[in-house]
Design a protein around this motif. Structure first.
Motif, PDB file in Angstrom:
ATOM      1  N   ARG A  67      13.262  -0.308 -20.967  1.00  0.00           N
ATOM      2  CA  ARG A  67      11.972  -0.723 -20.950  1.00  0.00           C
ATOM      3  C   ARG A  67      11.289  -1.769 -19.893  1.00  0.00           C
ATOM      4  NH1 ARG A  67       9.229   1.858 -25.478  1.00  0.00           N
ATOM      5  NH2 ARG A  67      10.891   2.637 -26.910  1.00  0.00           N
ATOM      6  N   GLY A  68      10.325  -1.706 -19.222  1.00  0.00           N
ATOM      7  CA  GLY A  68      10.024  -2.601 -18.384  1.00  0.00           C
ATOM      8  C   GLY A  68       8.627  -3.407 -19.095  1.00  0.00           C
ATOM      9  N   GLY A  69       8.165  -4.565 -18.328  1.00  0.00           N
ATOM     10  CA  GLY A  69       7.039  -5.416 -19.053  1.00  0.00           C
ATOM     11  C   GLY A  69       6.114  -5.597 -17.999  1.00  0.00           C
ATOM     12  N   SER A  70       5.739  -4.522 -16.794  1.00  0.00           N
ATOM     13  CA  SER A  70       5.180  -4.676 -15.859  1.00  0.00           C
ATOM     14  C   SER A  70       3.784  -4.649 -15.997  1.00  0.00           C
ATOM     15  CB  SER A  70       5.523  -3.672 -14.886  1.00  0.00           C
ATOM     16  OG  SER A  70       6.709  -3.622 -14.119  1.00  0.00           O
ATOM     17  N   THR A  71       3.121  -5.649 -15.273  1.00  0.00           N
ATOM     18  CA  THR A  71       1.417  -5.395 -15.711  1.00  0.00           C
ATOM     19  C   THR A  71       0.883  -4.347 -14.783  1.00  0.00           C
ATOM     20  OG1 THR A  71       1.126  -7.156 -14.134  1.00  0.00           O
ATOM     21  CG2 THR A  71       1.315  -7.872 -16.394  1.00  0.00           C
ATOM     22  N   ILE A  72      -0.478  -4.178 -14.697  1.00  0.00           N
ATOM     23  CA  ILE A  72      -1.220  -3.109 -13.782  1.00  0.00           C
ATOM     24  C   ILE A  72      -0.951  -3.965 -12.274  1.00  0.00           C
ATOM     25  CG2 ILE A  72      -3.463  -2.532 -12.902  1.00  0.00           C
ATOM     26  CD1 ILE A  72      -4.105  -1.911 -15.672  1.00  0.00           C
ATOM     27  N   SER A  73      -1.298  -5.307 -12.227  1.00  0.00           N
ATOM     28  CA  SER A  73      -0.967  -6.094 -10.952  1.00  0.00           C
ATOM     29  C   SER A  73       0.687  -5.782 -10.322  1.00  0.00           C
ATOM     30  CB  SER A  73      -1.095  -7.395 -11.272  1.00  0.00           C
ATOM     31  OG  SER A  73      -2.372  -7.796 -11.659  1.00  0.00           O
ATOM     32  N   GLN A  74       1.357  -5.775 -11.291  1.00  0.00           N
ATOM     33  CA  GLN A  74       2.780  -5.604 -10.877  1.00  0.00           C
ATOM     34  C   GLN A  74       3.067  -4.118 -10.107  1.00  0.00           C
ATOM     35  OE1 GLN A  74       4.522  -7.633 -14.508  1.00  0.00           O
ATOM     36  NE2 GLN A  74       6.216  -8.043 -13.140  1.00  0.00           N
ATOM     37  N   GLN A  75       2.573  -3.120 -11.037  1.00  0.00           N
ATOM     38  CA  GLN A  75       2.623  -1.874 -10.664  1.00  0.00           C
ATOM     39  C   GLN A  75       1.855  -1.278  -9.267  1.00  0.00           C
ATOM     40  OE1 GLN A  75       1.873   1.108 -13.878  1.00  0.00           O
ATOM     41  NE2 GLN A  75       1.956  -0.799 -15.303  1.00  0.00           N
ATOM     42  N   THR A  76       0.706  -2.167  -9.253  1.00  0.00           N
ATOM     43  CA  THR A  76       0.000  -2.052  -7.972  1.00  0.00           C
ATOM     44  C   THR A  76       0.828  -2.570  -6.905  1.00  0.00           C
ATOM     45  OG1 THR A  76      -1.940  -1.952  -9.084  1.00  0.00           O
ATOM     46  CG2 THR A  76      -2.093  -2.286  -6.679  1.00  0.00           C
ATOM     47  N   ALA A  77       1.429  -3.604  -6.751  1.00  0.00           N
ATOM     48  CA  ALA A  77       2.215  -4.302  -5.813  1.00  0.00           C
ATOM     49  C   ALA A  77       3.301  -3.255  -5.655  1.00  0.00           C
ATOM     50  CB  ALA A  77       2.801  -5.544  -6.461  1.00  0.00           C
ATOM     51  N   LYS A  78       4.006  -2.896  -6.519  1.00  0.00           N
ATOM     52  CA  LYS A  78       5.405  -1.973  -6.227  1.00  0.00           C
ATOM     53  C   LYS A  78       4.749  -0.694  -5.435  1.00  0.00           C
ATOM     54  CE  LYS A  78       6.369   0.747  -9.766  1.00  0.00           C
ATOM     55  NZ  LYS A  78       7.024   1.125 -10.792  1.00  0.00           N
ATOM     56  N   ASN A  79       3.611  -0.027  -6.125  1.00  0.00           N
ATOM     57  CA  ASN A  79       3.334   1.133  -5.616  1.00  0.00           C
ATOM     58  C   ASN A  79       2.794   1.235  -4.188  1.00  0.00           C
ATOM     59  OD1 ASN A  79       3.658   2.509  -8.070  1.00  0.00           O
ATOM     60  ND2 ASN A  79       1.696   2.315  -8.727  1.00  0.00           N
ATOM     61  N   VAL A  80       2.270   0.113  -3.999  1.00  0.00           N
ATOM     62  CA  VAL A  80       1.447  -0.151  -2.476  1.00  0.00           C
ATOM     63  C   VAL A  80       2.526  -0.480  -1.482  1.00  0.00           C
ATOM     64  CG1 VAL A  80      -0.192  -1.424  -1.115  1.00  0.00           C
ATOM     65  CG2 VAL A  80      -0.889  -0.543  -3.242  1.00  0.00           C
ATOM     66  N   PHE A  81       3.498  -1.642  -1.662  1.00  0.00           N
ATOM     67  CA  PHE A  81       4.296  -2.262  -0.730  1.00  0.00           C
ATOM     68  C   PHE A  81       5.818  -1.998  -0.767  1.00  0.00           C
ATOM     69  CE2 PHE A  81       0.225  -4.894  -1.579  1.00  0.00           C
ATOM     70  CZ  PHE A  81      -0.062  -5.057  -0.303  1.00  0.00           C
ATOM     71  N   LEU A  82       6.161  -1.382  -2.047  1.00  0.00           N
ATOM     72  CA  LEU A  82       7.708  -1.206  -2.181  1.00  0.00           C
ATOM     73  C   LEU A  82       7.906   0.164  -2.376  1.00  0.00           C
ATOM     74  CD1 LEU A  82       8.065  -4.567  -4.206  1.00  0.00           C
ATOM     75  CD2 LEU A  82       8.580  -4.457  -1.666  1.00  0.00           C
ATOM     76  N   TRP A  83       9.117   0.454  -3.230  1.00  0.00           N
ATOM     77  CA  TRP A  83       9.550   1.659  -3.586  1.00  0.00           C
ATOM     78  C   TRP A  83       9.964   1.690  -5.130  1.00  0.00           C
ATOM     79  CZ3 TRP A  83      11.694  -2.246  -0.876  1.00  0.00           C
ATOM     80  CH2 TRP A  83      13.006  -2.825  -1.254  1.00  0.00           C
ATOM     81  N   GLN A  84      10.214   2.951  -5.582  1.00  0.00           N
ATOM     82  CA  GLN A  84      10.353   3.051  -6.995  1.00  0.00           C
ATOM     83  C   GLN A  84      11.852   2.804  -7.354  1.00  0.00           C
ATOM     84  OE1 GLN A  84       7.856   3.846  -9.252  1.00  0.00           O
ATOM     85  NE2 GLN A  84       6.417   3.862  -7.148  1.00  0.00           N
ATOM     86  N   GLY A  85      12.205   2.582  -8.574  1.00  0.00           N
ATOM     87  CA  GLY A  85      13.425   1.963  -8.640  1.00  0.00           C
ATOM     88  C   GLY A  85      13.745   0.770  -9.058  1.00  0.00           C
ATOM     89  N   GLY A  86      14.621   0.342  -9.492  1.00  0.00           N
ATOM     90  CA  GLY A  86      14.996  -1.130 -10.171  1.00  0.00           C
ATOM     91  C   GLY A  86      15.711  -1.815  -9.090  1.00  0.00           C
ATOM     92  N   GLY A  87      16.469  -3.065  -9.815  1.00  0.00           N
ATOM     93  CA  GLY A  87      17.068  -3.868  -8.970  1.00  0.00           C
ATOM     94  C   GLY A  87      16.538  -5.391  -8.642  1.00  0.00           C
ATOM     95  N   TYR A  88      17.337  -6.296  -8.685  1.00  0.00           N
ATOM     96  CA  TYR A  88      16.811  -7.527  -8.772  1.00  0.00           C
ATOM     97  C   TYR A  88      16.007  -7.942  -7.226  1.00  0.00           C
ATOM     98  CZ  TYR A  88      19.216  -8.448 -13.187  1.00  0.00           C
ATOM     99  OH  TYR A  88      19.538  -8.492 -14.137  1.00  0.00           O
ATOM    100  N   PHE A  89      16.359  -7.376  -6.240  1.00  0.00           N
ATOM    101  CA  PHE A  89      15.919  -7.644  -4.941  1.00  0.00           C
ATOM    102  C   PHE A  89      14.377  -7.098  -4.968  1.00  0.00           C
ATOM    103  CE2 PHE A  89      15.140  -6.107  -0.635  1.00  0.00           C
ATOM    104  CZ  PHE A  89      15.020  -7.541  -0.020  1.00  0.00           C
ATOM    105  N   ARG A  90      14.302  -5.827  -5.357  1.00  0.00           N
ATOM    106  CA  ARG A  90      12.945  -5.110  -5.340  1.00  0.00           C
ATOM    107  C   ARG A  90      12.165  -6.147  -6.412  1.00  0.00           C
ATOM    108  NH1 ARG A  90      10.911  -0.847  -9.009  1.00  0.00           N
ATOM    109  NH2 ARG A  90      10.047  -2.912  -9.814  1.00  0.00           N
ATOM    110  N   LYS A  91      12.574  -6.358  -7.554  1.00  0.00           N
ATOM    111  CA  LYS A  91      11.725  -7.103  -8.459  1.00  0.00           C
ATOM    112  C   LYS A  91      11.230  -8.364  -7.952  1.00  0.00           C
ATOM    113  CE  LYS A  91      10.832  -6.076 -12.161  1.00  0.00           C
ATOM    114  NZ  LYS A  91       9.805  -5.101 -12.698  1.00  0.00           N
TER     115      LYS A  91
END
Length: 222
Positions: A95-119
């Protein structure tokens, strides 16, 4: 070693400059496409829509379903993150604890999937959009880039697909069902949902009134 360090410093400074440029640009310009969209084998159906033309019920449903503290946190919900860590430590589905802000940052600038680097990158972009975009723009972008169905992105495209009308006039039930499917849009049915999705949609529908009553969307409509 000095040359290596110099190269790394240049790379870091270049990344900071590029990330700042992109965040400032998307503060004013609609996000044209994301990595998730590009990599989607089902194609892309989207229709960028200003927040002023998205029904307030959808905003309330997103807050109710995804991030009840959206207007009060600085991009990170520490309590949710701590609970997610505790649940993950016990095993089972991650389970994640991502906020809408974090989800937006990921969706716009990054890729799906986990990993400490992407986080780590996600945290950096979250800080940037919180301070450069502000809450209203974050919500606007989120509701335009979030996957709302197979090959479907944004609530306008989702509303047209599921309800055959604009996102400007979503009923509380319609908005709640779309919000209930957001975490797993390829697996959860918006039309005639059953089981968990139906129950979760009903819960979000009830919470929409709480969002309005308690001003949990005040950073957007205050």
């Amino acid at each position: 070693m000095t040359r290596v360090m110099l190269f790394l410093v240049k790379v870091l400074l270049g990344f900071i400059a590029l990330s700042l440029l992109l965040v400032v640009l998307f503060r004013f310009v609609p996000v044209p496409v994301t990595a998730t969209m590009i990599l989607d084998p089902n194609g892309i159906t989207k229709d960028w829509t200003p927040l002023s033309r998205i029904d307030r019920n959808m905003v309330a449903a997103a807050i109710a379903g995804e991030d009840g503290k959206f207007c009060s946190h600085n991009g990170f919900d520490r309590e949710a993150i701590e609970k997610a860590i505790e649940k993950n430590a016990r095993g089972g589905r991650i389970r994640g604890g991502s906020t809408i802000s974090q989800q937006t940052a990921k969706n716009v600038f990054l890729w799906q999937g986990g990993g400490y680097f992407r986080k780590g990158l996600e945290a950096w972009f979250t800080l940037l959009i919180e301070n450069i975009w502000g809450k209203r723009r974050i919500m606007e972008v989120y509701l335009n880039v979030a996957e709302t169905g197979i090959g479907t992105y944004g609530v306008e495209a989702g509303a047209q697909r599921y309800y055959k009308h604009s996102a400007a006039r979503l009923t509380p039930t319609e908005a709640a069902r779309m919000a209930a499917a957001l975490p797993l849009p390829k697996e959860r049915s918006v039309i005639s949902p059953g089981g968990f999705t139906r129950r979760y949609g009903n819960t979000i529908r009830a919470r929409i009134g709480v969002v309005r009553r308690d001003g949990l969307d005040s950073c957007i409509y205050g």
